[in-house]
Design an enzyme around this catalytic site. Structure first.
Site, PDB file in Angstrom:
ATOM      1  N   ARG A  72     -44.632  67.081  86.390  1.00  0.00           N
ATOM      2  CA  ARG A  72     -43.591  66.644  85.461  1.00  0.00           C
ATOM      3  C   ARG A  72     -43.197  65.213  85.774  1.00  0.00           C
ATOM      4  NH1 ARG A  72     -41.014  71.151  83.350  1.00  0.00           N
ATOM      5  NH2 ARG A  72     -39.258  70.018  82.492  1.00  0.00           N
ATOM      6  N   LYS A 104     -33.305  70.119  79.373  1.00  0.00           N
ATOM      7  CA  LYS A 104     -32.581  70.185  78.109  1.00  0.00           C
ATOM      8  C   LYS A 104     -31.256  70.915  78.275  1.00  0.00           C
ATOM      9  CE  LYS A 104     -36.335  71.425  76.024  1.00  0.00           C
ATOM     10  NZ  LYS A 104     -37.256  72.056  75.083  1.00  0.00           N
ATOM     11  N   GLU A 163     -40.194  73.782  72.867  1.00  0.00           N
ATOM     12  CA  GLU A 163     -39.270  74.822  72.435  1.00  0.00           C
ATOM     13  C   GLU A 163     -38.140  74.116  71.689  1.00  0.00           C
ATOM     14  OE1 GLU A 163     -37.683  77.143  75.652  1.00  0.00           O
ATOM     15  OE2 GLU A 163     -36.413  78.304  74.280  1.00  0.00           O
TER      16      GLU A 163
HETATM   17  P1  ATP Z   1     -36.803  71.220  79.737  1.00  0.00           P
HETATM   18  O1  ATP Z   1     -36.736  71.647  81.140  1.00  0.00           O
HETATM   19  O2  ATP Z   1     -36.404  69.810  79.516  1.00  0.00           O
HETATM   20  O3  ATP Z   1     -36.130  72.163  78.814  1.00  0.00           O
HETATM   21  P2  ATP Z   1     -39.260  72.357  78.961  1.00  0.00           P
HETATM   22  O4  ATP Z   1     -40.498  72.293  79.739  1.00  0.00           O
HETATM   23  O5  ATP Z   1     -38.550  73.646  78.902  1.00  0.00           O
HETATM   24  O6  ATP Z   1     -38.334  71.191  79.413  1.00  0.00           O
HETATM   25  P3  ATP Z   1     -40.456  72.419  76.423  1.00  0.00           P
HETATM   26  O7  ATP Z   1     -39.857  72.165  75.111  1.00  0.00           O
HETATM   27  O8  ATP Z   1     -40.861  73.800  76.729  1.00  0.00           O
HETATM   28  O9  ATP Z   1     -39.462  71.890  77.507  1.00  0.00           O
HETATM   29  O10 ATP Z   1     -41.654  71.414  76.705  1.00  0.00           O
HETATM   30  C1  ATP Z   1     -42.676  71.076  75.806  1.00  0.00           C
HETATM   31  C2  ATP Z   1     -43.772  70.436  76.602  1.00  0.00           C
HETATM   32  O11 ATP Z   1     -43.302  69.283  77.264  1.00  0.00           O
HETATM   33  C3  ATP Z   1     -44.282  71.376  77.673  1.00  0.00           C
HETATM   34  O12 ATP Z   1     -45.687  71.370  77.653  1.00  0.00           O
HETATM   35  C4  ATP Z   1     -43.736  70.815  78.944  1.00  0.00           C
HETATM   36  O13 ATP Z   1     -44.570  71.094  80.020  1.00  0.00           O
HETATM   37  C5  ATP Z   1     -43.625  69.320  78.626  1.00  0.00           C
HETATM   38  N1  ATP Z   1     -42.576  68.704  79.433  1.00  0.00           N
HETATM   39  C6  ATP Z   1     -41.270  69.012  79.465  1.00  0.00           C
HETATM   40  N2  ATP Z   1     -40.612  68.267  80.368  1.00  0.00           N
HETATM   41  C7  ATP Z   1     -41.525  67.442  80.931  1.00  0.00           C
HETATM   42  C8  ATP Z   1     -41.485  66.426  81.942  1.00  0.00           C
HETATM   43  N3  ATP Z   1     -40.353  66.112  82.574  1.00  0.00           N
HETATM   44  N4  ATP Z   1     -42.632  65.793  82.255  1.00  0.00           N
HETATM   45  C9  ATP Z   1     -43.775  66.098  81.616  1.00  0.00           C
HETATM   46  N5  ATP Z   1     -43.896  67.032  80.669  1.00  0.00           N
HETATM   47  C10 ATP Z   1     -42.786  67.719  80.322  1.00  0.00           C
HETATM   48 MG    MG Z   2     -38.944  75.421  78.069  1.00  0.00          MG
END
Ligand code: ATP
Ligand code: MG
Length: 555
Positions: free
Chosen positions: A261, A271, A35
């Protein structure tokens, strides 16, 4: 990527192997779906290495798709940074960059299909009422009074939503599934909501935006994704993922698999929290070298290979765990130990005057790497005044102190043996200058009379060295799990950045930004990619030479 990086298997690769063996798929297609609401962090690197790594190893494809269904939190700066970071990590996406918003027309069509099948309805309860009607984990939800509207009525109302005739929060489209489902996501989830916001890709075309769960599965199917890999918190959402795809007319059925994760000690990863650090200026931007963003790690001097190696070492499982920071550090240390050229820098200088050196500047050969002769040599200037590290001289010391002591000898790295004779101090008793004599017969060899000289210290020539700023970093938070603190910002380590003014040898004048060097005895450093100037060099310490974390943790 080289064979040396051939990746070990994991449960997802085993599923893929089986799917290929059974002929369920002939080609593998994955995607990385960030995102664009912040910069990528080390957690994303895990997902990137998994998705792009699988595509590489199976000669498949991996798409980069921006999940842009929340326009108010997203912006194009993030889109650009994410593309740059993925490429810097050494990966490339198949074809054009994609956006979920590319599919808004199609998604709208699928919503109509669900309405026509009696599987979606326009809700007019308020958001609070929707929450209340949804029930809890122990109590079933109850039906909305709007749940039984006719297909015609729903089509007309959905069209009104699209036309901007409902205010935000006054109407939404919901799937008609099961208000008593043990999975909360299946209790008539919202598929579309009204938002009068400008979208960075579609402008003002839409005032209704599809929800993530509805968008994600359809985007996967439209792109022919075979294995849709996400983190464990989406486990329950898999039911909705499958429900949507079963109930619309679409000919691809991707499967979602979840993995744990990445969590790292002494850091925050969401984020939202990273954004708070930036917004409140608790750090110097998304690429602050203390941030575990990809751009922060890059600026700090981490190499793409070291981050890929880290993702490989931690593996991919369904177990939740927290990785120690020292595991990440050891990956970059291993890489730089093998590959970083050596150089000399003095971070906290005092002057050493060599009183019997009267023949001007002498250029000495110094190897760029102790075990890799193919990395060549460079010339370092040696003259009668040099800088040494303040902590490398004492007036008196016991035998354990193998550096320079009055009346004792020490070797200057890549140069001669010197013997300290006396020193000057300022009014406060701080040593300012040390005077010594050197033995001209000790270049590259031990003293002829068999005197033993144990210690070796580094140095730079006082008249030829370049002044430089050194930024030394420590962990950003003082507690292992800052995210669990009431106010995580209060757990910031006030000493996470220390700045020192010193000198580097002249060969560093044209060192490229981000390239790692080992400054002998002081650590791995790189030229800062933002603040360094040719006449005011700035170096970031990537990592110390040895693991200092074990000590801090008391392990
Ligand atoms: P955040 O909580 O940091 O905002 P998010 O999951 O909302 O993380 P996205 O931009 O939606 O962030 O994530 C893109 C991809 O990265 C998704 O498939 C997500 O599952 C993966 N991802 C995000 N954070 C992690 C993590 N700590 N470990 C492994 N994969 C991750
Ligand atoms: Mg997200």
């Amino acid at each position: 990527m080289s064979d040396a990086e051939a990746r070990p298997t994991n449960f997802i690769r085993q599923i893929i192997d089986k799917d290929l063996a059974e002929g369920k798929h002939t080609a593998i297609v994955t995607r990385f779906p960030p995102e664009p609401n912040g910069y990528l962090h080390i957690g994303h690197a895990k997902s990137i290495c998994l998705n792009f790594g699988i595509a590489q190893d199976y000669q498949g494809e991996c798409n980069l798709r921006f999940d842009d269904t929340n326009p108010e939190k997203e912006n194009v700066e993030y889109v650009a940074s994410i593309k740059r970071d993925v490429q810097w990590l050494g990966f490339d996406w198949a074809g054009e960059v994609r956006y979920s918003s590319n599919y808004f027309d199609k998604l709208y069509g699928y919503a109509i299909e669900l309405i026509k099948k009696g599987l979606a309805y326009v809700e007019e309860l308020t958001p609070d009422e929707i929450r209340e009607y949804r029930g809890t984990l122990t109590a079933p939800g109850k039906h909305s009074p709007y749940r039984e509207r006719t297909v015609e009525e729903n089509l007309a109302l959905f069209e009104k939503m699209r036309a901007g005739e409902f205010e935000e929060g006054k109407a939404c489209l919901r799937a008609k599934i099961d208000m008593a489902s043990p999975f909360m996501v299946m209790r008539d989830p919202v598929l579309y909501r009204v938002r009068f916001v400008h979208h960075h890709q579609t402008g003002d075309k839409w005032c209704i935006y599809p929800m993530y769960d509805f968008t994600h599965c359809i985007s996967d199917a439209l792109e022919g994704i075979t294995h849709s890999l996400c983190t464990l918190e989406f486990q329950d959402n898999r039911r909705l993922y499958d429900w949507v795809l079963e109930n619309i007319t679409i000919d691809c059925t991707p499967h979602q698999y979840e993995f744990s994760r990445l969590n790292l000690e002494c850091t925050v990863m969401s984020k939202r929290k990273l954004n708070q650090l930036v917004e409140e200026q608790l750090v110097n931007g998304w690429d602050d070298p203390r941030m575990l963003t990809i751009s922060g790690l890059r600026r700090r001097g981490y190499t793409p290979a070291s981050i890929r190696e880290f993702c490989q070492r931690i593996g991919v499982t369904k177990q939740d765990n927290t990785i120690e920071m020292s595991s990440l550090e050891s990956c970059v240390r291993d890489d730089l130990n093998d590959n970083a050229p050596r150089a000399m820098a003095v971070l906290d200088p005092i002057k050493l005057v060599i009183e019997n050196k009267t023949d001007g500047v002498e250029w000495l050969d110094a190897p760029n790497h102790p075990n890799q002769p193919e990395m060549g040599t460079r010339q370092v200037p040696f003259s009668s005044e040099i800088w040494i590290e303040r902590e490398d001289f004492r007036e008196s010391a016991n035998k354990k102190y193998k550096r320079l002591v009055l009346d004792k000898e020490v070797r200057l790295r890549n140069a001669y043996v010197v013997k300290a004779e006396r020193c000057d101090k300022d009014e406060d008793g701080n040593i300012t200058t040390v005077y010594c004599r050197y033995d001209p017969d000790t270049l590259g060899k031990d003293p002829a009379d068999g005197r033993k000289v144990k210690g070796v210290i580094h140095w730079v020539s006082a008249d030829k060295a370049l002044p430089a700023e050194f930024r030394l970093y420590d962990r950003l938070f003082t507690v292992p799990n800052p995210a669990s603190a009431d106010n995580f910002a209060e757990t910031i380590n006030p000493e996470s950045l220390q700045v020192q003014q010193g000198y580097v040898e002249p060969s560093m004048q044209n060192a490229p930004a981000e390239k790692g060097y080992q400054f002998e005895r002081t650590g791995y450093f790189c030229v800062d990619n933002k603040d360094s100037q040719p006449d005011a060099l700035v170096f970031n310490r990537t990592v110390s030479l040895r693991d200092t974390w074990a000590k801090i943790e008391g392990k």
